[in-house]
Design a protein around this motif. Structure first.
Motif, PDB file in Angstrom:
ATOM      1  N   TRP A   1      52.643  13.093 -21.925  1.00  0.00           N
ATOM      2  CA  TRP A   1      51.376  13.866 -20.970  1.00  0.00           C
ATOM      3  C   TRP A   1      50.212  13.900 -21.640  1.00  0.00           C
ATOM      4  CZ3 TRP A   1      48.622  17.957 -22.071  1.00  0.00           C
ATOM      5  CH2 TRP A   1      48.909  18.812 -23.254  1.00  0.00           C
ATOM      6  N   LEU A   2      49.954  14.058 -22.887  1.00  0.00           N
ATOM      7  CA  LEU A   2      48.650  14.215 -23.486  1.00  0.00           C
ATOM      8  C   LEU A   2      48.042  12.785 -23.476  1.00  0.00           C
ATOM      9  CD1 LEU A   2      46.353  15.934 -24.819  1.00  0.00           C
ATOM     10  CD2 LEU A   2      47.389  15.534 -26.881  1.00  0.00           C
ATOM     11  N   SER A   3      48.877  11.803 -24.011  1.00  0.00           N
ATOM     12  CA  SER A   3      48.182  10.201 -23.765  1.00  0.00           C
ATOM     13  C   SER A   3      47.937   9.888 -22.534  1.00  0.00           C
ATOM     14  CB  SER A   3      49.507   9.454 -24.474  1.00  0.00           C
ATOM     15  OG  SER A   3      49.877   9.731 -25.811  1.00  0.00           O
ATOM     16  N   TYR A   4      48.707  10.272 -21.327  1.00  0.00           N
ATOM     17  CA  TYR A   4      48.059   9.677 -20.221  1.00  0.00           C
ATOM     18  C   TYR A   4      46.788  10.458 -19.674  1.00  0.00           C
ATOM     19  CZ  TYR A   4      52.155   6.871 -18.996  1.00  0.00           C
ATOM     20  OH  TYR A   4      53.289   5.919 -19.111  1.00  0.00           O
ATOM     21  N   THR A   5      46.690  11.658 -20.255  1.00  0.00           N
ATOM     22  CA  THR A   5      45.770  12.614 -19.731  1.00  0.00           C
ATOM     23  C   THR A   5      44.377  11.962 -20.586  1.00  0.00           C
ATOM     24  OG1 THR A   5      46.852  14.469 -19.611  1.00  0.00           O
ATOM     25  CG2 THR A   5      44.437  14.665 -19.820  1.00  0.00           C
ATOM     26  N   LEU A   6      44.493  11.587 -21.497  1.00  0.00           N
ATOM     27  CA  LEU A   6      43.245  11.021 -22.434  1.00  0.00           C
ATOM     28  C   LEU A   6      42.910   9.636 -22.010  1.00  0.00           C
ATOM     29  CD1 LEU A   6      44.154  12.224 -26.176  1.00  0.00           C
ATOM     30  CD2 LEU A   6      42.664  13.354 -24.301  1.00  0.00           C
ATOM     31  N   ALA A   7      44.050   8.877 -21.429  1.00  0.00           N
ATOM     32  CA  ALA A   7      43.744   7.584 -20.782  1.00  0.00           C
ATOM     33  C   ALA A   7      42.741   7.664 -19.584  1.00  0.00           C
ATOM     34  CB  ALA A   7      44.966   6.888 -20.597  1.00  0.00           C
ATOM     35  N   ILE A   8      43.150   8.709 -18.733  1.00  0.00           N
ATOM     36  CA  ILE A   8      42.667   8.864 -17.444  1.00  0.00           C
ATOM     37  C   ILE A   8      41.080   9.506 -17.725  1.00  0.00           C
ATOM     38  CG2 ILE A   8      42.636  10.144 -15.175  1.00  0.00           C
ATOM     39  CD1 ILE A   8      45.591   9.789 -15.360  1.00  0.00           C
ATOM     40  N   LEU A   9      40.834  10.215 -18.618  1.00  0.00           N
ATOM     41  CA  LEU A   9      39.592  11.006 -18.868  1.00  0.00           C
ATOM     42  C   LEU A   9      38.344  10.021 -19.097  1.00  0.00           C
ATOM     43  CD1 LEU A   9      38.747  13.833 -19.518  1.00  0.00           C
ATOM     44  CD2 LEU A   9      38.892  13.540 -21.930  1.00  0.00           C
ATOM     45  N   PRO A  10      38.323   9.123 -20.033  1.00  0.00           N
ATOM     46  CA  PRO A  10      37.085   8.196 -19.587  1.00  0.00           C
ATOM     47  C   PRO A  10      36.693   7.896 -18.488  1.00  0.00           C
ATOM     48  CG  PRO A  10      38.774   7.636 -21.381  1.00  0.00           C
ATOM     49  CD  PRO A  10      39.338   8.382 -20.694  1.00  0.00           C
ATOM     50  N   GLY A  11      37.656   7.334 -17.524  1.00  0.00           N
ATOM     51  CA  GLY A  11      37.164   6.808 -16.289  1.00  0.00           C
ATOM     52  C   GLY A  11      36.411   7.957 -15.503  1.00  0.00           C
ATOM     53  N   LEU A  12      37.073   9.332 -15.337  1.00  0.00           N
ATOM     54  CA  LEU A  12      36.330  10.266 -14.895  1.00  0.00           C
ATOM     55  C   LEU A  12      35.069  10.751 -15.259  1.00  0.00           C
ATOM     56  CD1 LEU A  12      39.741  12.543 -14.575  1.00  0.00           C
ATOM     57  CD2 LEU A  12      38.680  11.193 -12.829  1.00  0.00           C
ATOM     58  N   LEU A  13      34.934  10.865 -16.833  1.00  0.00           N
ATOM     59  CA  LEU A  13      33.575  11.146 -17.345  1.00  0.00           C
ATOM     60  C   LEU A  13      32.741  10.021 -17.052  1.00  0.00           C
ATOM     61  CD1 LEU A  13      34.898  12.278 -20.888  1.00  0.00           C
ATOM     62  CD2 LEU A  13      33.929  13.661 -18.937  1.00  0.00           C
ATOM     63  N   LEU A  14      33.225   8.809 -16.899  1.00  0.00           N
ATOM     64  CA  LEU A  14      32.293   7.611 -16.510  1.00  0.00           C
ATOM     65  C   LEU A  14      31.502   7.823 -15.073  1.00  0.00           C
ATOM     66  CD1 LEU A  14      30.863   5.068 -17.489  1.00  0.00           C
ATOM     67  CD2 LEU A  14      32.952   3.883 -16.539  1.00  0.00           C
ATOM     68  N   ILE A  15      32.544   7.956 -14.302  1.00  0.00           N
ATOM     69  CA  ILE A  15      32.123   8.442 -12.970  1.00  0.00           C
ATOM     70  C   ILE A  15      31.013   9.678 -12.817  1.00  0.00           C
ATOM     71  CG2 ILE A  15      32.860   9.022 -10.702  1.00  0.00           C
ATOM     72  CD1 ILE A  15      35.319   7.370 -10.912  1.00  0.00           C
ATOM     73  N   TYR A  16      31.565  10.681 -13.356  1.00  0.00           N
ATOM     74  CA  TYR A  16      30.779  11.828 -13.506  1.00  0.00           C
ATOM     75  C   TYR A  16      29.251  11.344 -14.079  1.00  0.00           C
ATOM     76  CZ  TYR A  16      29.199  16.539 -14.805  1.00  0.00           C
ATOM     77  OH  TYR A  16      28.301  17.725 -14.888  1.00  0.00           O
ATOM     78  N   GLY A  17      29.244  10.866 -15.329  1.00  0.00           N
ATOM     79  CA  GLY A  17      27.968  10.616 -15.727  1.00  0.00           C
ATOM     80  C   GLY A  17      27.149   9.761 -14.982  1.00  0.00           C
TER      81      GLY A  17
END
Length: 414
Positions: A194-210
Protein backbone atom coordinates in the motif's frame (compact mmCIF):
# COMPACT_ATOMS: atom_id res chain seq x y z
CA UNK A 1 -10.98 53.37 -24.26
CA UNK A 2 -9.86 52.04 -27.62
CA UNK A 3 -6.42 51.31 -26.25
CA UNK A 4 -7.96 49.35 -23.39
CA UNK A 5 -10.04 47.29 -25.80
CA UNK A 6 -7.00 46.57 -27.95
CA UNK A 7 -5.00 45.53 -24.90
CA UNK A 8 -7.77 43.16 -23.77
CA UNK A 9 -8.00 41.66 -27.28
CA UNK A 10 -4.24 41.09 -27.34
CA UNK A 11 -4.38 39.44 -23.90
CA UNK A 12 -7.19 37.16 -25.04
CA UNK A 13 -5.27 36.30 -28.21
CA UNK A 14 -2.14 35.55 -26.21
CA UNK A 15 -4.20 33.33 -23.91
CA UNK A 16 -5.65 31.50 -26.90
CA UNK A 17 -2.16 30.93 -28.33
CA UNK A 18 -0.97 29.53 -25.04
CA UNK A 19 -3.94 27.18 -24.73
CA UNK A 20 -3.79 26.11 -28.38
CA UNK A 21 -0.22 25.00 -27.92
CA UNK A 22 -1.21 22.21 -25.53
CA UNK A 23 0.37 18.79 -25.82
CA UNK A 24 1.30 19.18 -29.51
CA UNK A 25 3.20 22.37 -28.70
CA UNK A 26 5.04 20.66 -25.87
CA UNK A 27 6.00 17.82 -28.21
CA UNK A 28 7.30 20.29 -30.81
CA UNK A 29 9.30 22.09 -28.12
CA UNK A 30 10.78 18.76 -26.97
CA UNK A 31 11.80 17.89 -30.54
CA UNK A 32 13.38 21.33 -31.00
CA UNK A 33 15.38 20.98 -27.77
CA UNK A 34 16.54 17.52 -28.76
CA UNK A 35 17.67 18.71 -32.19
CA UNK A 36 19.62 21.54 -30.62
CA UNK A 37 21.56 19.10 -28.41
CA UNK A 38 19.55 19.47 -25.19
CA UNK A 39 19.08 15.71 -24.82
CA UNK A 40 18.31 15.64 -21.12
CA UNK A 41 17.77 12.08 -19.92
CA UNK A 42 16.71 10.72 -23.30
CA UNK A 43 19.97 8.79 -23.99
CA UNK A 44 19.97 6.98 -20.63
CA UNK A 45 16.28 6.04 -20.95
CA UNK A 46 16.92 4.70 -24.44
CA UNK A 47 19.93 2.83 -23.06
CA UNK A 48 17.83 1.21 -20.33
CA UNK A 49 15.29 0.02 -22.89
CA UNK A 50 18.03 -1.34 -25.16
CA UNK A 51 19.79 -3.14 -22.27
CA UNK A 52 16.50 -4.69 -21.14
CA UNK A 53 15.67 -5.93 -24.64
CA UNK A 54 19.12 -7.41 -25.24
CA UNK A 55 19.51 -9.20 -21.90
CA UNK A 56 15.91 -10.43 -21.85
CA UNK A 57 16.35 -11.97 -25.29
CA UNK A 58 19.48 -13.75 -24.02
CA UNK A 59 18.05 -14.74 -20.64
CA UNK A 60 14.34 -14.15 -19.78
CA UNK A 61 15.19 -14.21 -16.06
CA UNK A 62 16.62 -10.69 -16.41
CA UNK A 63 13.20 -9.02 -16.26
CA UNK A 64 11.79 -11.40 -13.66
CA UNK A 65 10.36 -9.42 -10.68
CA UNK A 66 12.61 -11.18 -8.16
CA UNK A 67 15.72 -10.39 -10.20
CA UNK A 68 14.72 -6.74 -10.58
CA UNK A 69 14.20 -6.46 -6.81
CA UNK A 70 17.70 -7.84 -6.23
CA UNK A 71 19.01 -5.35 -8.80
CA UNK A 72 17.42 -2.48 -6.84
CA UNK A 73 18.99 -3.76 -3.60
CA UNK A 74 22.43 -3.77 -5.26
CA UNK A 75 21.94 -0.37 -6.93
CA UNK A 76 21.32 1.57 -3.71
CA UNK A 77 24.86 1.50 -2.29
CA UNK A 78 26.56 2.50 -5.55
CA UNK A 79 23.76 5.01 -6.14
CA UNK A 80 24.63 6.99 -3.02
CA UNK A 81 28.26 7.19 -4.10
CA UNK A 82 27.22 8.32 -7.58
CA UNK A 83 24.96 10.98 -6.07
CA UNK A 84 27.92 12.42 -4.18
CA UNK A 85 30.03 12.41 -7.34
CA UNK A 86 27.40 14.56 -9.08
CA UNK A 87 28.01 17.45 -6.68
CA UNK A 88 31.71 17.71 -7.52
CA UNK A 89 31.16 17.07 -11.25
CA UNK A 90 28.74 20.01 -11.40
CA UNK A 91 31.66 22.22 -10.35
CA UNK A 92 33.98 20.71 -12.93
CA UNK A 93 35.90 18.85 -10.19
CA UNK A 94 36.40 15.12 -9.52
CA UNK A 95 36.78 12.83 -6.51
CA UNK A 96 38.68 9.61 -7.16
CA UNK A 97 38.65 8.53 -3.52
CA UNK A 98 34.92 7.73 -3.19
CA UNK A 99 35.48 3.98 -3.49
CA UNK A 100 38.12 3.97 -0.77
CA UNK A 101 35.97 6.23 1.40
CA UNK A 102 33.04 3.81 1.12
CA UNK A 103 35.35 0.92 1.98
CA UNK A 104 36.69 2.75 5.03
CA UNK A 105 33.15 3.55 6.20
CA UNK A 106 32.24 -0.12 5.83
CA UNK A 107 35.31 -1.10 7.87
CA UNK A 108 34.44 1.46 10.55
CA UNK A 109 30.98 -0.10 10.93
CA UNK A 110 32.56 -3.48 11.53
CA UNK A 111 35.18 -2.21 13.97
CA UNK A 112 33.06 0.27 15.94
CA UNK A 113 29.92 -1.85 16.12
CA UNK A 114 31.07 -5.48 16.17
CA UNK A 115 34.53 -5.26 17.74
CA UNK A 116 34.19 -2.38 20.20
CA UNK A 117 30.48 -2.85 20.97
CA UNK A 118 29.45 0.72 20.15
CA UNK A 119 25.70 1.08 19.45
CA UNK A 120 24.90 0.80 15.75
CA UNK A 121 23.50 4.35 15.33
CA UNK A 122 26.69 5.81 16.84
CA UNK A 123 28.85 3.61 14.60
CA UNK A 124 26.96 4.87 11.53
CA UNK A 125 27.30 8.48 12.69
CA UNK A 126 31.02 7.91 13.19
CA UNK A 127 31.42 6.60 9.64
CA UNK A 128 29.47 9.56 8.21
CA UNK A 129 31.49 12.01 10.30
CA UNK A 130 34.70 10.49 8.93
CA UNK A 131 33.38 11.02 5.42
CA UNK A 132 32.53 14.66 6.15
CA UNK A 133 36.00 15.25 7.61
CA UNK A 134 37.71 13.74 4.54
CA UNK A 135 35.61 15.92 2.24
CA UNK A 136 36.47 18.97 4.33
CA UNK A 137 40.15 18.15 3.95
CA UNK A 138 39.88 17.79 0.16
CA UNK A 139 38.02 21.11 -0.03
CA UNK A 140 40.75 22.76 2.03
CA UNK A 141 43.45 21.45 -0.29
CA UNK A 142 41.54 22.74 -3.31
CA UNK A 143 40.69 26.16 -1.89
CA UNK A 144 43.77 26.97 0.20
CA UNK A 145 46.55 25.43 -1.87
CA UNK A 146 44.81 25.34 -5.26
CA UNK A 147 45.69 21.65 -5.53
CA UNK A 148 43.89 20.00 -8.47
CA UNK A 149 41.13 17.76 -7.17
CA UNK A 150 42.39 14.93 -9.38
CA UNK A 151 45.73 14.87 -7.53
CA UNK A 152 44.31 15.49 -4.04
CA UNK A 153 41.70 12.76 -4.26
CA UNK A 154 44.09 10.32 -5.92
CA UNK A 155 46.38 10.72 -2.91
CA UNK A 156 43.31 10.34 -0.72
CA UNK A 157 42.39 7.11 -2.48
CA UNK A 158 45.68 5.51 -1.46
CA UNK A 159 45.63 6.94 2.07
CA UNK A 160 42.07 5.86 2.82
CA UNK A 161 42.70 2.40 1.38
CA UNK A 162 45.72 2.02 3.65
CA UNK A 163 43.73 3.18 6.67
CA UNK A 164 40.97 0.67 5.81
CA UNK A 165 43.50 -2.19 5.75
CA UNK A 166 45.02 -0.97 9.01
CA UNK A 167 41.82 -0.87 11.08
CA UNK A 168 40.58 -4.21 9.74
CA UNK A 169 43.75 -5.88 10.94
CA UNK A 170 45.32 -9.13 9.76
CA UNK A 171 41.98 -10.96 9.31
CA UNK A 172 40.89 -8.45 6.71
CA UNK A 173 37.21 -9.16 7.28
CA UNK A 174 34.53 -8.69 9.94
CA UNK A 175 31.19 -10.48 9.66
CA UNK A 176 28.08 -8.57 10.71
CA UNK A 177 25.30 -10.34 12.64
CA UNK A 178 22.77 -11.74 10.16
CA UNK A 179 19.88 -11.12 12.55
CA UNK A 180 20.80 -7.47 13.10
CA UNK A 181 18.51 -4.66 11.87
CA UNK A 182 21.24 -3.38 9.54
CA UNK A 183 21.69 -6.67 7.68
CA UNK A 184 17.94 -7.32 7.52
CA UNK A 185 17.55 -3.83 6.08
CA UNK A 186 20.17 -4.54 3.43
CA UNK A 187 18.93 -7.98 2.43
CA UNK A 188 15.30 -8.54 3.38
CA UNK A 189 13.21 -5.49 4.22
CA UNK A 190 10.54 -4.67 1.62
CA UNK A 191 8.05 -1.79 1.65
CA UNK A 192 4.37 -2.62 2.25
CA UNK A 193 2.42 -2.77 -1.01
CA UNK A 194 0.00 0.00 0.00
CA UNK A 195 2.88 2.37 0.76
CA UNK A 196 4.62 1.54 -2.54
CA UNK A 197 1.46 2.34 -4.51
CA UNK A 198 0.87 5.54 -2.54
CA UNK A 199 4.39 6.76 -3.24
CA UNK A 200 3.97 5.83 -6.91
CA UNK A 201 0.87 8.02 -7.21
CA UNK A 202 2.26 10.93 -5.15
CA UNK A 203 4.68 12.40 -7.78
CA UNK A 204 1.90 12.81 -10.35
CA UNK A 205 -0.36 14.56 -7.84
CA UNK A 206 2.44 16.87 -6.74
CA UNK A 207 3.26 17.66 -10.37
CA UNK A 208 -0.35 18.68 -11.09
CA UNK A 209 -0.57 20.74 -7.90
CA UNK A 210 2.73 22.49 -8.66
CA UNK A 211 1.60 23.17 -12.23
CA UNK A 212 -1.66 24.73 -11.05
CA UNK A 213 0.09 26.95 -8.50
CA UNK A 214 2.79 28.04 -10.99
CA UNK A 215 0.21 28.79 -13.71
CA UNK A 216 -1.86 30.84 -11.28
CA UNK A 217 1.13 32.92 -10.22
CA UNK A 218 2.27 33.53 -13.79
CA UNK A 219 -1.23 34.46 -14.95
CA UNK A 220 -1.53 36.95 -12.07
CA UNK A 221 1.77 38.48 -13.24
CA UNK A 222 0.45 38.51 -16.84
CA UNK A 223 3.12 36.05 -17.97
CA UNK A 224 2.74 33.09 -20.30
CA UNK A 225 2.36 29.73 -18.58
CA UNK A 226 2.40 26.10 -19.56
CA UNK A 227 -0.98 24.74 -20.58
CA UNK A 228 -2.44 22.66 -17.75
CA UNK A 229 -3.19 19.85 -20.17
CA UNK A 230 0.55 19.39 -20.71
CA UNK A 231 1.14 19.11 -16.97
CA UNK A 232 -1.72 16.62 -16.60
CA UNK A 233 -0.38 14.59 -19.54
CA UNK A 234 3.08 14.40 -17.95
CA UNK A 235 1.56 13.46 -14.59
CA UNK A 236 -0.52 10.68 -16.13
CA UNK A 237 2.50 9.23 -17.95
CA UNK A 238 4.72 9.35 -14.84
CA UNK A 239 2.00 7.85 -12.63
CA UNK A 240 1.24 5.07 -15.11
CA UNK A 241 4.92 4.11 -15.36
CA UNK A 242 5.49 4.15 -11.58
CA UNK A 243 2.30 2.25 -10.75
CA UNK A 244 3.10 -0.41 -13.34
CA UNK A 245 6.66 -0.71 -11.97
CA UNK A 246 5.32 -1.22 -8.43
CA UNK A 247 2.70 -3.70 -9.67
CA UNK A 248 5.35 -5.70 -11.52
CA UNK A 249 7.77 -5.71 -8.57
CA UNK A 250 4.98 -6.77 -6.20
CA UNK A 251 4.62 -9.94 -8.26
CA UNK A 252 8.01 -10.86 -6.81
CA UNK A 253 9.45 -9.48 -3.56
CA UNK A 254 8.30 -5.87 -3.87
CA UNK A 255 10.14 -2.55 -3.57
CA UNK A 256 13.19 -2.65 -1.22
CA UNK A 257 13.36 -0.08 1.55
CA UNK A 258 17.01 0.53 0.59
CA UNK A 259 16.02 1.73 -2.87
CA UNK A 260 13.08 3.75 -1.54
CA UNK A 261 15.37 5.67 0.83
CA UNK A 262 17.90 6.22 -1.94
CA UNK A 263 15.15 7.61 -4.20
CA UNK A 264 13.94 9.90 -1.42
CA UNK A 265 17.45 11.30 -0.95
CA UNK A 266 17.72 11.84 -4.73
CA UNK A 267 14.45 13.82 -4.67
CA UNK A 268 15.74 15.98 -1.81
CA UNK A 269 19.08 16.54 -3.60
CA UNK A 270 17.28 17.52 -6.81
CA UNK A 271 15.16 20.01 -4.88
CA UNK A 272 18.29 21.50 -3.29
CA UNK A 273 20.00 21.81 -6.67
CA UNK A 274 17.08 23.38 -8.51
CA UNK A 275 15.13 25.31 -5.88
CA UNK A 276 17.74 26.83 -3.57
CA UNK A 277 20.34 29.57 -3.85
CA UNK A 278 23.04 27.02 -3.03
CA UNK A 279 22.00 24.81 -5.93
CA UNK A 280 21.88 27.67 -8.42
CA UNK A 281 25.34 28.70 -7.24
CA UNK A 282 26.61 25.17 -7.99
CA UNK A 283 25.51 25.43 -11.62
CA UNK A 284 26.86 28.99 -11.92
CA UNK A 285 30.32 27.97 -10.66
CA UNK A 286 30.37 24.94 -12.94
CA UNK A 287 29.53 27.15 -15.91
CA UNK A 288 32.11 29.84 -15.15
CA UNK A 289 33.78 30.02 -11.75
CA UNK A 290 35.28 33.49 -12.25
CA UNK A 291 32.00 34.98 -13.43
CA UNK A 292 30.29 33.41 -10.41
CA UNK A 293 32.91 34.92 -8.11
CA UNK A 294 32.44 38.38 -9.67
CA UNK A 295 28.68 38.10 -9.20
CA UNK A 296 29.14 37.70 -5.44
CA UNK A 297 29.00 33.93 -5.02
CA UNK A 298 31.34 32.52 -2.38
CA UNK A 299 33.02 29.98 -4.63
CA UNK A 300 35.24 28.52 -1.91
CA UNK A 301 32.38 27.72 0.47
CA UNK A 302 30.25 26.17 -2.29
CA UNK A 303 33.20 24.08 -3.45
CA UNK A 304 33.87 23.00 0.14
CA UNK A 305 30.26 21.92 0.59
CA UNK A 306 30.40 19.85 -2.61
CA UNK A 307 33.46 17.89 -1.45
CA UNK A 308 31.95 17.35 2.01
CA UNK A 309 28.70 16.04 0.51
CA UNK A 310 30.59 13.83 -1.93
CA UNK A 311 32.65 12.09 0.76
CA UNK A 312 29.69 11.87 3.15
CA UNK A 313 27.53 10.17 0.53
CA UNK A 314 30.45 7.86 -0.27
CA UNK A 315 30.54 6.89 3.42
CA UNK A 316 26.77 6.36 3.40
CA UNK A 317 27.21 4.13 0.36
CA UNK A 318 29.75 2.14 2.37
CA UNK A 319 27.23 1.70 5.20
CA UNK A 320 24.63 0.43 2.73
CA UNK A 321 27.23 -1.85 1.15
CA UNK A 322 28.09 -3.44 4.50
CA UNK A 323 24.38 -3.97 5.13
CA UNK A 324 23.98 -5.62 1.75
CA UNK A 325 27.03 -7.89 2.08
CA UNK A 326 26.67 -8.52 5.85
CA UNK A 327 30.40 -7.94 6.25
CA UNK A 328 33.19 -5.38 6.29
CA UNK A 329 36.24 -6.56 4.39
CA UNK A 330 39.27 -5.34 2.48
CA UNK A 331 37.32 -5.96 -0.74
CA UNK A 332 34.77 -3.26 0.09
CA UNK A 333 35.22 -0.13 -1.99
CA UNK A 334 37.88 -1.66 -4.23
CA UNK A 335 37.61 -3.13 -7.71
CA UNK A 336 35.09 -1.37 -9.91
CA UNK A 337 33.33 0.74 -7.25
CA UNK A 338 35.03 3.97 -8.35
CA UNK A 339 34.40 3.18 -12.01
CA UNK A 340 30.74 2.32 -11.42
CA UNK A 341 30.02 5.42 -9.34
CA UNK A 342 31.65 7.89 -11.72
CA UNK A 343 30.27 6.07 -14.76
CA UNK A 344 26.76 6.12 -13.29
CA UNK A 345 26.88 9.90 -12.79
CA UNK A 346 28.16 10.55 -16.32
CA UNK A 347 25.96 7.98 -18.06
CA UNK A 348 22.98 9.43 -16.20
CA UNK A 349 23.56 12.79 -17.89
CA UNK A 350 25.90 14.82 -15.66
CA UNK A 351 28.57 16.55 -17.71
CA UNK A 352 32.26 16.07 -16.98
CA UNK A 353 32.76 19.68 -18.09
CA UNK A 354 30.70 21.06 -15.20
CA UNK A 355 27.57 23.17 -15.06
CA UNK A 356 25.09 20.55 -16.34
CA UNK A 357 23.46 17.63 -14.58
CA UNK A 358 20.88 16.65 -12.00
CA UNK A 359 20.44 14.35 -9.04
CA UNK A 360 18.30 12.10 -11.23
CA UNK A 361 21.50 11.25 -13.09
CA UNK A 362 22.59 9.11 -10.14
CA UNK A 363 19.32 7.17 -10.12
CA UNK A 364 19.13 6.49 -13.84
CA UNK A 365 22.87 6.01 -14.31
CA UNK A 366 23.21 3.47 -11.53
CA UNK A 367 20.27 1.51 -12.96
CA UNK A 368 22.14 1.31 -16.28
CA UNK A 369 25.39 0.22 -14.62
CA UNK A 370 23.77 -2.37 -12.37
CA UNK A 371 21.60 -3.66 -15.21
CA UNK A 372 24.72 -4.34 -17.26
CA UNK A 373 26.43 -6.04 -14.30
CA UNK A 374 23.34 -8.07 -13.45
CA UNK A 375 22.74 -9.14 -17.04
CA UNK A 376 26.31 -10.27 -17.57
CA UNK A 377 26.22 -12.21 -14.29
CA UNK A 378 23.08 -14.02 -15.43
CA UNK A 379 24.90 -14.96 -18.64
CA UNK A 380 27.84 -16.34 -16.60
CA UNK A 381 30.28 -14.07 -18.40
CA UNK A 382 33.58 -13.13 -16.84
CA UNK A 383 34.19 -9.89 -14.97
CA UNK A 384 36.69 -8.90 -17.67
CA UNK A 385 33.83 -8.51 -20.14
CA UNK A 386 31.86 -6.51 -17.57
CA UNK A 387 34.77 -4.08 -17.19
CA UNK A 388 35.18 -3.70 -20.96
CA UNK A 389 31.48 -3.22 -21.63
CA UNK A 390 31.04 -0.73 -18.79
CA UNK A 391 34.09 1.19 -20.00
CA UNK A 392 32.69 1.24 -23.53
CA UNK A 393 29.33 2.54 -22.31
CA UNK A 394 31.10 5.25 -20.29
CA UNK A 395 33.17 6.30 -23.31
CA UNK A 396 30.03 6.43 -25.45
CA UNK A 397 28.27 8.58 -22.83
CA UNK A 398 31.15 11.07 -22.78
CA UNK A 399 31.16 11.22 -26.60
CA UNK A 400 27.41 11.92 -26.61
CA UNK A 401 27.90 14.62 -23.97
CA UNK A 402 30.68 16.28 -26.00
CA UNK A 403 28.64 16.23 -29.22
CA UNK A 404 25.55 17.55 -27.45
CA UNK A 405 27.65 20.29 -25.82
CA UNK A 406 28.92 21.49 -29.20
CA UNK A 407 25.41 21.31 -30.64
CA UNK A 408 24.01 23.42 -27.80
CA UNK A 409 26.76 25.97 -28.33
CA UNK A 410 26.02 26.22 -32.06
CA UNK A 411 22.29 26.71 -31.30
CA UNK A 412 22.92 29.28 -28.56
CA UNK A 413 21.83 26.95 -25.72
CA UNK A 414 25.23 26.38 -24.08
Amino acid sequence: MTDDNNSQQLDRADTRVRHDEGISGAIREFIDRTRSGDLGMLPVLAGLVLISVVFTSLNPVFLAPINLANLLFDASAVGFIALGIIFVLLLGEIDLSVGSMSGLASAMIGVLWVKTGLPLPLAILGALAAGAFVGLFFGLLRNRFDMPSFVATLAGLLTLLGFQLYILGPTGSINLPFTSPLVRFGQLLIMPAWLSYTLAILPGLLLIYGGIVAAKRRNEANLSSTNLSVTVFKAVIITAVLVFAVYYLEKGRGVPWMFAIFTLVVVCAEYALTRTKWGRSMFAIGGNAEAARRSGINVDSIRMSAFVLCSTFAALGGVFSSARLASASIQAGTGDVNLNAIAAAVIGGTSLFGGRGSAWSALLGVLVIMAISNGLTLLNLSSSLRFMITGGVLAFAVIVDSIARRSRASHGRA
